[in-house]
Design a protein around this motif. Structure first.
Motif, PDB file in Angstrom:
ATOM      1  N   PRO A 210      49.971  66.799  15.708  1.00 14.99           N
ATOM      2  CA  PRO A 210      48.816  66.438  14.886  1.00 14.99           C
ATOM      3  C   PRO A 210      49.039  65.170  14.070  1.00 14.99           C
ATOM      4  CG  PRO A 210      49.250  68.799  14.739  1.00 14.99           C
ATOM      5  CD  PRO A 210      50.384  68.195  15.506  1.00 14.99           C
ATOM      6  N   GLN A 211      50.262  64.967  13.578  1.00 12.77           N
ATOM      7  CA  GLN A 211      50.552  63.777  12.802  1.00 12.77           C
ATOM      8  C   GLN A 211      51.360  62.772  13.609  1.00 12.77           C
ATOM      9  OE1 GLN A 211      49.192  63.363   9.862  1.00 12.77           O
ATOM     10  NE2 GLN A 211      48.239  65.365  10.079  1.00 12.77           N
ATOM     11  N   GLY A 212      51.586  63.058  14.890  1.00 12.99           N
ATOM     12  CA  GLY A 212      52.316  62.130  15.722  1.00 12.99           C
ATOM     13  C   GLY A 212      53.815  62.210  15.554  1.00 12.99           C
ATOM     14  N   TYR A 213      54.339  63.276  14.950  1.00 11.11           N
ATOM     15  CA  TYR A 213      55.768  63.367  14.703  1.00 11.11           C
ATOM     16  C   TYR A 213      56.400  64.424  15.579  1.00 11.11           C
ATOM     17  CZ  TYR A 213      55.158  60.346  10.741  1.00 11.11           C
ATOM     18  OH  TYR A 213      54.868  59.268   9.957  1.00 11.11           O
TER      19      TYR A 213
ATOM     20  N   LEU B 173      44.078  52.717  18.270  1.00 13.58           N
ATOM     21  CA  LEU B 173      45.100  53.123  17.321  1.00 13.58           C
ATOM     22  C   LEU B 173      46.112  54.030  18.000  1.00 13.58           C
ATOM     23  CD1 LEU B 173      42.833  53.947  14.217  1.00 13.58           C
ATOM     24  CD2 LEU B 173      44.035  51.810  14.730  1.00 13.58           C
ATOM     25  N   ILE B 174      47.378  53.866  17.654  1.00 13.68           N
ATOM     26  CA  ILE B 174      48.441  54.695  18.216  1.00 13.68           C
ATOM     27  C   ILE B 174      48.604  55.939  17.362  1.00 13.68           C
ATOM     28  CG2 ILE B 174      50.889  54.779  18.817  1.00 13.68           C
ATOM     29  CD1 ILE B 174      50.799  51.745  19.108  1.00 13.68           C
ATOM     30  N   HIS B 175      48.666  57.093  17.997  1.00 12.08           N
ATOM     31  CA  HIS B 175      48.834  58.350  17.275  1.00 12.08           C
ATOM     32  C   HIS B 175      50.132  58.342  16.478  1.00 12.08           C
ATOM     33  CE1 HIS B 175      45.390  60.552  18.701  1.00 12.08           C
ATOM     34  NE2 HIS B 175      45.701  60.317  19.970  1.00 12.08           N
ATOM     35  N   GLY B 176      50.033  58.773  15.226  1.00 15.78           N
ATOM     36  CA  GLY B 176      51.219  58.945  14.412  1.00 15.78           C
ATOM     37  C   GLY B 176      51.754  57.683  13.778  1.00 15.78           C
ATOM     38  N   VAL B 177      51.064  56.553  13.967  1.00 19.17           N
ATOM     39  CA  VAL B 177      51.516  55.286  13.402  1.00 19.17           C
ATOM     40  C   VAL B 177      50.440  54.769  12.454  1.00 19.17           C
ATOM     41  CG1 VAL B 177      52.192  52.913  13.910  1.00 19.17           C
ATOM     42  CG2 VAL B 177      52.867  54.749  15.454  1.00 19.17           C
TER      43      VAL B 177
ATOM     44  N   VAL C 238      57.420  51.471  19.373  1.00 13.15           N
ATOM     45  CA  VAL C 238      56.825  52.441  20.287  1.00 13.15           C
ATOM     46  C   VAL C 238      57.152  52.019  21.717  1.00 13.15           C
ATOM     47  CG1 VAL C 238      54.710  53.575  21.052  1.00 13.15           C
ATOM     48  CG2 VAL C 238      54.954  52.876  18.647  1.00 13.15           C
ATOM     49  N   LEU C 239      57.784  52.922  22.454  1.00 10.36           N
ATOM     50  CA  LEU C 239      58.135  52.674  23.851  1.00 10.36           C
ATOM     51  C   LEU C 239      57.235  53.510  24.757  1.00 10.36           C
ATOM     52  CD1 LEU C 239      62.042  52.895  23.642  1.00 10.36           C
ATOM     53  CD2 LEU C 239      60.576  50.903  23.239  1.00 10.36           C
ATOM     54  N   GLU C 240      56.698  52.884  25.769  1.00  8.40           N
ATOM     55  CA  GLU C 240      55.926  53.592  26.795  1.00  8.40           C
ATOM     56  C   GLU C 240      56.559  53.268  28.138  1.00  8.40           C
ATOM     57  OE1 GLU C 240      51.421  53.914  28.697  1.00  8.40           O
ATOM     58  OE2 GLU C 240      51.760  52.798  26.847  1.00  8.40           O
ATOM     59  N   CYS C 241      57.148  54.280  28.753  1.00 11.45           N
ATOM     60  CA  CYS C 241      57.822  54.103  30.039  1.00 11.45           C
ATOM     61  C   CYS C 241      56.937  54.647  31.155  1.00 11.45           C
ATOM     62  CB  CYS C 241      59.171  54.831  30.055  1.00 11.45           C
ATOM     63  SG  CYS C 241      60.359  54.204  28.854  1.00 11.45           S
TER      64      CYS C 241
ATOM     65  N   THR D 103      54.310  46.740  12.451  1.00 12.03           N
ATOM     66  CA  THR D 103      55.166  46.284  11.368  1.00 12.03           C
ATOM     67  C   THR D 103      54.497  46.474  10.023  1.00 12.03           C
ATOM     68  OG1 THR D 103      55.983  44.612  12.914  1.00 12.03           O
ATOM     69  CG2 THR D 103      56.561  44.314  10.609  1.00 12.03           C
ATOM     70  N   ASN D 104      55.308  46.725   9.000  1.00 11.31           N
ATOM     71  CA  ASN D 104      54.839  46.835   7.622  1.00 11.31           C
ATOM     72  C   ASN D 104      55.864  46.146   6.724  1.00 11.31           C
ATOM     73  OD1 ASN D 104      56.882  48.885   6.660  1.00 11.31           O
ATOM     74  ND2 ASN D 104      55.881  50.126   8.247  1.00 11.31           N
ATOM     75  N   PRO D 105      55.630  46.062   5.419  1.00  8.54           N
ATOM     76  CA  PRO D 105      56.571  45.339   4.552  1.00  8.54           C
ATOM     77  C   PRO D 105      57.983  45.908   4.550  1.00  8.54           C
ATOM     78  CG  PRO D 105      54.489  45.657   3.427  1.00  8.54           C
ATOM     79  CD  PRO D 105      54.423  46.472   4.685  1.00  8.54           C
ATOM     80  N   HIS D 106      58.151  47.173   4.925  1.00  8.43           N
ATOM     81  CA  HIS D 106      59.457  47.826   4.833  1.00  8.43           C
ATOM     82  C   HIS D 106      60.224  47.842   6.159  1.00  8.43           C
ATOM     83  CE1 HIS D 106      58.003  49.077   0.938  1.00  8.43           C
ATOM     84  NE2 HIS D 106      56.954  49.635   1.519  1.00  8.43           N
TER      85      HIS D 106
END
Length: 349
Positions: free
Chosen positions: A264-267, A164-168, A207-210, A199-202
């Motif tokens: 903590p929330q990925g933001y 799982l990706i943090h914050g997503v 997410v970019l990882e360089c 992706t979600n309905p909205h």
């Protein structure tokens, strides 16, 4: 697409099954229509359950295996008399996070996804052969992929990583990484880029990882950026500028965020990033958390997601060239379907 398999659980003379899809091409959030055709064998059979499921190859560290990530029961218990023919229609909604396997008719090297029919008969479960499915990007995903190629990035390979990706907010226990070789104008800063859509309905979390290049006495390190895009922005005309802004911002934050992880929330900081998109999280540490399994939430079908040649001949030619150009460098990731052997003999999780 049709496959036929004699039920080995019942041996010679048992019932057989054909699964027929109206169209093997689909997109995340749409549905697969088809029917399961049963033909009775030499003797009556008690069918306990018929189910269809989506299966794909997922990597866990250095290991890889086949995982079923979405299923639907199409029939409960039924009696099948000798030589009886029976057709059962079904409609299988595709999860919004279903990984992309084809872009403008070009198969993404490293990706395999199929539909498997499973019958439970007399306390034995028989798993049918796989029927390949092509999952095409949604319009907004297509525009973003096209922008990366217009900027000069070259496709390397794609795979699925369990975690799982943090914050997503994820509903599936894995995420897709679409890997590119760096465009010439970014080659002094990064080696490669990994792009993930959640992706979600909205809309879509991008997410970019360089893979950040190191320097004299300075080790290289991965840097991350996350941006949220609504589906309704698919037709905006400046996607190359938007994506370039994301890259400049993500790479530029390397120095300030070297020792930071996602919050903590990925933001990350509040406000708006390039082209009006808010930066939703940055970091230079972990990308994923502990694997866990969740349900699949489905919403309405995104407007404008009908399959077609969106983007035109020029974009299709450009993308085809970009994919073909990396063939030799990523031959090990090509992995076609294994002739009915569950993706080339990979073990199941």
């Amino acid at each position: 697409m049709v496959f036929k398999k004699m039920l080995s659980a019942l041996g010679v003379g048992g019932p057989s099954v054909d699964t027929v899809l109206a169209n093997p091409n689909t997109r995340p959030g749409l549905a697969l229509d088809g029917q399961v055709n049963l033909l009775g064998g030499d003797a009556p059979a008690s069918i306990e359950q018929i189910a269809v499921g989506l299966v794909t190859r997922v990597e866990v560290g250095e290991q890889a295996g086949v995982m079923e990530f979405h299923r639907q029961v199409v029939s409960g218990p039924l009696q099948l008399v000798a030589k009886q023919a029976l057709s059962i229609p079904f409609q299988l909604p595709m999860p919004w996070e279903t990984p992309i396997t084809a872009v403008y008719g070009q198969r993404l090297h490293g990706m395999s996804l199929g539909l498997r029919t499973e019958l439970a008969v007399a306390r034995a479960v028989d798993k049918g052969d796989l029927d390949e499915i092509s999952v095409h990007p949604l319009p907004v995903q297509e525009r973003i992929l096209e922008a990366f190629l217009q900027l000069g990035f070259r496709f390397k390979k794609a795979d699925l990583e369990r975690g799982l990706i943090h914050g997503v907010q994820q509903m599936l226990p894995f995420y897709q990484e679409i890997e590119f070789f760096a465009a010439p104008q970014f080659a002094q800063s990064i080696n490669e880029l990994e792009l993930t859509f959640v992706t979600n309905p909205h809309g879509v979390d991008v997410v970019l990882e360089c893979d950040k290049r190191g320097g004299f006495l300075v080790p290289g390190q991965d840097v991350f950026g996350r941006y949220q895009v609504p589906h309704t922005d698919a037709e905006r005309p400046d996607w190359m500028q938007v994506v370039d802004g994301w890259l400049q911002e993500t790479i530029g934050r390397f120095g300030a965020l070297r020792s930071q992880a996602f919050g903590p929330q990925g933001y990350g900081p509040a406000g708006y990033g390039p082209a009006g998109y808010g930066p939703q999280g940055y970091g230079a540490a972990q990308k994923f958390g502990h694997p866990q399994r969740g349900g699949v939430g489905m919403g309405g079908i995104v407007a404008g997601a009908a399959l077609g040649a969106a983007g035109g001949m020029l974009a299709g030619h450009m993308i085809g060239n970009a994919f073909d150009g990396a063939d030799e460098e990523v031959a090990e990731a090509a992995g076609d379907f294994g002739g009915g052997e569950d993706f080339g003999g990979f073990e199941e999780f």
